[in-house]
Design a protein around this motif. Structure first.
Motif, PDB file in Angstrom:
ATOM      1  N   VAL A 165     -17.900 -55.574  36.848  1.00 22.13           N
ATOM      2  CA  VAL A 165     -18.848 -55.327  37.927  1.00 22.13           C
ATOM      3  C   VAL A 165     -19.601 -56.628  38.211  1.00 22.13           C
ATOM      4  O   VAL A 165     -20.083 -57.283  37.288  1.00 22.13           O
ATOM      5  CB  VAL A 165     -19.838 -54.208  37.528  1.00 22.13           C
ATOM      6  CG1 VAL A 165     -20.865 -53.976  38.621  1.00 22.13           C
ATOM      7  CG2 VAL A 165     -19.099 -52.927  37.192  1.00 22.13           C
ATOM      8  N   SER A 166     -19.700 -56.992  39.478  1.00 23.18           N
ATOM      9  CA  SER A 166     -20.443 -58.192  39.886  1.00 23.18           C
ATOM     10  C   SER A 166     -21.926 -58.013  39.602  1.00 23.18           C
ATOM     11  O   SER A 166     -22.523 -56.998  39.971  1.00 23.18           O
ATOM     12  CB  SER A 166     -20.230 -58.451  41.375  1.00 23.18           C
ATOM     13  OG  SER A 166     -21.135 -59.424  41.830  1.00 23.18           O
ATOM     14  N   LYS A 167     -22.528 -59.000  38.970  1.00 19.75           N
ATOM     15  CA  LYS A 167     -23.971 -58.945  38.708  1.00 19.75           C
ATOM     16  C   LYS A 167     -24.769 -59.001  40.003  1.00 19.75           C
ATOM     17  O   LYS A 167     -25.809 -58.375  40.119  1.00 19.75           O
ATOM     18  CB  LYS A 167     -24.387 -60.107  37.796  1.00 19.75           C
ATOM     19  CG  LYS A 167     -23.908 -59.965  36.387  1.00 19.75           C
ATOM     20  CD  LYS A 167     -24.373 -61.129  35.535  1.00 19.75           C
ATOM     21  CE  LYS A 167     -23.828 -60.994  34.141  1.00 19.75           C
ATOM     22  NZ  LYS A 167     -24.230 -62.102  33.286  1.00 19.75           N
ATOM     23  N   GLU A 168     -24.262 -59.764  40.984  1.00 11.98           N
ATOM     24  CA  GLU A 168     -24.988 -59.924  42.250  1.00 11.98           C
ATOM     25  C   GLU A 168     -24.913 -58.681  43.135  1.00 11.98           C
ATOM     26  O   GLU A 168     -25.903 -58.239  43.698  1.00 11.98           O
ATOM     27  CB  GLU A 168     -24.466 -61.135  43.038  1.00 11.98           C
ATOM     28  CG  GLU A 168     -24.700 -62.480  42.373  1.00 11.98           C
ATOM     29  CD  GLU A 168     -23.633 -62.814  41.346  1.00 11.98           C
ATOM     30  OE1 GLU A 168     -22.467 -62.406  41.516  1.00 11.98           O
ATOM     31  OE2 GLU A 168     -23.973 -63.478  40.353  1.00 11.98           O
ATOM     32  N   THR A 169     -23.726 -58.131  43.287  1.00  6.41           N
ATOM     33  CA  THR A 169     -23.523 -57.041  44.248  1.00  6.41           C
ATOM     34  C   THR A 169     -23.428 -55.655  43.612  1.00  6.41           C
ATOM     35  O   THR A 169     -23.503 -54.655  44.311  1.00  6.41           O
ATOM     36  CB  THR A 169     -22.233 -57.275  45.050  1.00  6.41           C
ATOM     37  OG1 THR A 169     -21.110 -57.211  44.152  1.00  6.41           O
ATOM     38  CG2 THR A 169     -22.267 -58.610  45.773  1.00  6.41           C
TER      39      THR A 169
END
Length: 100
Positions: free
Chosen positions: A15-19
């Motif tokens: 999972v992307s930390k940003e999105t």
């Protein structure tokens, strides 16, 4: 409807930390060889499903995803872990046709 046993095991969901979107679903086949379940170009290459058919399946199962072309590959990004679970359950079995 007959439920097939998958010829793969999911090993990691990234999972992307940003999105907070799911960018990779790593799985291994029965021989322990890794692959990314979100690289749908594999399904296209082996004439299992077209992009349009994949889009139809995503809509049918209410899976929120974005298709992205990366050179010759088509990748999916899923909007949530819930979408990832639905994807693994409903789209994942199509990979059985190409796994040894």
């Amino acid at each position: 409807m007959k439920i097939l046993e998958n010829k793969f095991k999911v090993s990691q969901i990234l999972v992307s930390k940003e999105t907070q979107k799911v960018e990779k679903i790593y799985a291994v086949n029965t021989k322990g060889e890794p692959f990314d379940l979100l690289e749908i170009s594999v399904l296209e290459h082996f004439n299992i499903l077209t992009k349009e058919q994949i889009q139809e399946q995503l809509e049918l199962h209410q899976i929120n995803a974005t298709l992205k072309m990366d050179g010759y590959r088509t990748l999916l990004t899923l909007c949530s872990k819930e979408d990832a679970n639905l994807y693994i359950e409903h789209i994942g079995p199509y990979f059985n046709s190409v796994l040894l």
